[in-house]
Design an enzyme around this catalytic site. Structure first.
Site, PDB file in Angstrom:
ATOM      1  N   CYS A 122       0.794  -1.234   0.000  1.00  0.00           N
ATOM      2  CA  CYS A 122       0.000   0.000   0.000  1.00  0.00           C
ATOM      3  C   CYS A 122       0.827   1.285   0.000  1.00  0.00           C
ATOM      4  O   CYS A 122       0.295   2.363  -0.290  1.00  0.00           O
ATOM      5  CB  CYS A 122      -0.964  -0.023   1.172  1.00  0.00           C
ATOM      6  SG  CYS A 122      -1.998  -1.499   1.140  1.00  0.00           S
ATOM      7  N   HIS A 268      -3.996   6.505   0.595  1.00  0.00           N
ATOM      8  CA  HIS A 268      -4.288   5.092   0.381  1.00  0.00           C
ATOM      9  C   HIS A 268      -5.646   4.776   1.004  1.00  0.00           C
ATOM     10  O   HIS A 268      -5.921   5.154   2.143  1.00  0.00           O
ATOM     11  CB  HIS A 268      -3.199   4.223   1.010  1.00  0.00           C
ATOM     12  CG  HIS A 268      -3.601   2.794   1.095  1.00  0.00           C
ATOM     13  ND1 HIS A 268      -3.940   2.065  -0.020  1.00  0.00           N
ATOM     14  CD2 HIS A 268      -3.765   1.953   2.159  1.00  0.00           C
ATOM     15  CE1 HIS A 268      -4.282   0.846   0.348  1.00  0.00           C
ATOM     16  NE2 HIS A 268      -4.189   0.759   1.660  1.00  0.00           N
ATOM     17  N   ASN A 299     -10.032  -2.652  -1.807  1.00  0.00           N
ATOM     18  CA  ASN A 299      -8.694  -2.140  -1.492  1.00  0.00           C
ATOM     19  C   ASN A 299      -7.738  -2.521  -2.626  1.00  0.00           C
ATOM     20  O   ASN A 299      -7.469  -3.695  -2.853  1.00  0.00           O
ATOM     21  CB  ASN A 299      -8.220  -2.733  -0.163  1.00  0.00           C
ATOM     22  CG  ASN A 299      -6.893  -2.151   0.288  1.00  0.00           C
ATOM     23  OD1 ASN A 299      -6.073  -1.717  -0.522  1.00  0.00           O
ATOM     24  ND2 ASN A 299      -6.670  -2.141   1.582  1.00  0.00           N
TER      25      ASN A 299
END
Lengths: 358, 94
Positions: A122, A268, A299
């Protein structure tokens, strides 16, 4: 790392491709053994609605190649001027060689193009972007940065805690020399927290075995093997709340900007509450902090920042000059941020993967 | 405003979905943080923020850097949580 700044380097194109299957949380009840109460909790606390995932025969590189081809088809960017291809992913095509090298050939980039992978999650977009800016700063004309993941590579098929959150995406971004104000970066790592987000077995430290591949019921109620991704949600939550607001504040201070100077804070897309809390701590107006990506697309790991721009901010990015703050945080533990300027870049709405592109 | 009641009401709402036996009869010793998973803790934070907004007419951020830290979380018991919320409200008043 001390803070680093660059002048006259900017992103000029950004495209994100997501998996072609849209799955609603309601439709996954049977797969994950979710009862109505758990579905209600996921919808209430994380706002989960849908996610976009790729078919079983699609790799992250396929999504990124489609994104990159779209850039070359719709802009005047010359492939021959791409001097490096950087691919940030945790889901490479093969254990070896680097997938970026295969992508160089698939995209018809010149053999004079350097190509390599970076293994990050991420925080990966920030790290990849910093690397690309550094290469352009050292003299390269244009760098193609590809980021993303196809999550079936590491998210347990029956893991009801983690897998319903995940979406598949691959972004392609062009970084080049162009008149632009200074950009500012900061990168951080803290390996003491590596166990909070980890695939515990299957590497050299803890080799794969028959046992490590068997999914079993865990204390948190999920079913996963030791070769699936594990996340300690509580620790990761703390990590995000603790690290991201100071990171943005220090970047703004380094850049000499107040909050008002930033058009968007693109972070993020971990979960909406974390993003709301970060926005509140930064005292930033909520409309400047997009937070819907995870709820609609899932995600997207290292692609979640470009995924948010293509998914929800395509119009302002394509038509305006913007100053943005970005931050990525996650597995490692690893985090980083940047303050950048964009100048009406090519950033179409998110694409869905089509097999013809393979 | 009775903070203890706000917490108990929030826990009751959270448990409607969670259906955890340990939360059905809460005492001052109930180890909340051990009983709640990360989603449950997040749900409790959201419920508390919503109740406090209704009671006080303004947003009080309940999460902090230690919210989900096993050693230092204010969510250990309803007693520690009550003290923490009182401190947050006091802090936000200045």
């Amino acid at each position: 790392m001390s803070h680093i700044s660059f002048s006259n380097i900017a992103i000029t194109a950004m495209v994100t491709t997501v998996g072609d299957q849209i799955i609603a949380l309601e439709d996954e009840k049977e797969r994950f053994g979710l009862d109505d109460e758990t579905v209600a909790r996921l919808q209430k606390t994380i706002g989960l609605k849908t996610r976009y995932i790729a078919q079983d025969d699609v790799c992250t590189s396929d999504l990124c190649v489609q994104s990159a081809k779209n850039i070359f088809e719709h802009t005047a960017i010359n492939k021959e001027e791409i001097e490096a291809l950087i691919f940030v992913t945790q889901s490479a095509d093969y254990k070896a060689p680097s997938t970026a090298i295969i992508m160089q050939d698939r995209l018809g980039l010149p053999k004079s193009c350097a190509a390599f992978d970076i293994n990050l999650g991420c925080s990966g977009f920030i790290y990849g972007l910093f690397t690309a800016f550094s290469y352009v700063n050292s003299g390269m004309k244009k760098v193609l940065l590809c980021v993303g993941d196809v999550n079936r590579h590491f998210a347990g098929e029956k893991d009801k805690i983690l897998t319903p959150l995940m979406g598949d995406a691959g972004s392609a971004i062009i970084i080049e020399q162009t008149p632009s104000a200074q950009s500012f970066f900061a990168l951080y790592s803290d390996g003491s927290g590596y166990q909070h987000l980890i695939i515990p077995k299957g590497g050299l430290r803890e080799p794969s075995s028959e046992q490590s591949r068997i999914p079993t019921l865990r204390d948190d109620g999920s079913i996963r093997s030791d070769e699936d991704l594990f996340m300690d949600g509580k620790e990761v939550f703390n990590f995000a709340i603790k690290t991201v607001p100071p990171l943005i504040k220090e970047l703004l201070e380094y850049a000499g900007y107040e909050n008002d100077a930033i058009d968007y804070f693109v972070l993020h897309q971990a979960n909406p509450y974390i993003l709301k809390t970060i926005a509140s701590r930064l005292k930033v107006s909520p409309e400047k902090v997009p937070l819907e990506t995870g709820q609609i697309y899932g995600n997207q790991n290292s692609a979640s920042i470009p995924g948010t721009i293509n998914g929800f901010l395509s119009e302002p990015f394509q038509t305006s000059d913007l100053t943005i703050a970005i931050a990525g945080f996650g597995i490692g533990l690893s985090w980083g941020g940047a303050v950048l300027h964009t100048h009406a870049i090519y950033a179409p709405k998110t694409l869905r993967y089509t097999k013809d592109e393979r | 405003m009775n903070l203890r009641n706000v917490i108990l009401d929030a826990l009751k709402t959270v448990n409607e979905d969670l259906q955890c036996e340990a939360l059905e009869h809460i005492s001052e010793q109930t180890p909340l943080f051990e009983v709640l998973d990360s989603l449950g803790t997040l749900d409790l934070i959201l419920e508390l923020e919503s109740s406090l907004r209704n009671e006080l007419g303004r947003y009080i951020a309940v999460a902090n850097e230690q919210s989900m830290n096993r050693k230092e979380t204010p969510f250990k018991t309803i007693v520690t949580l009550e003290a923490y919320l009182a401190e947050r409200i006091e802090h936000e008043s200045h």
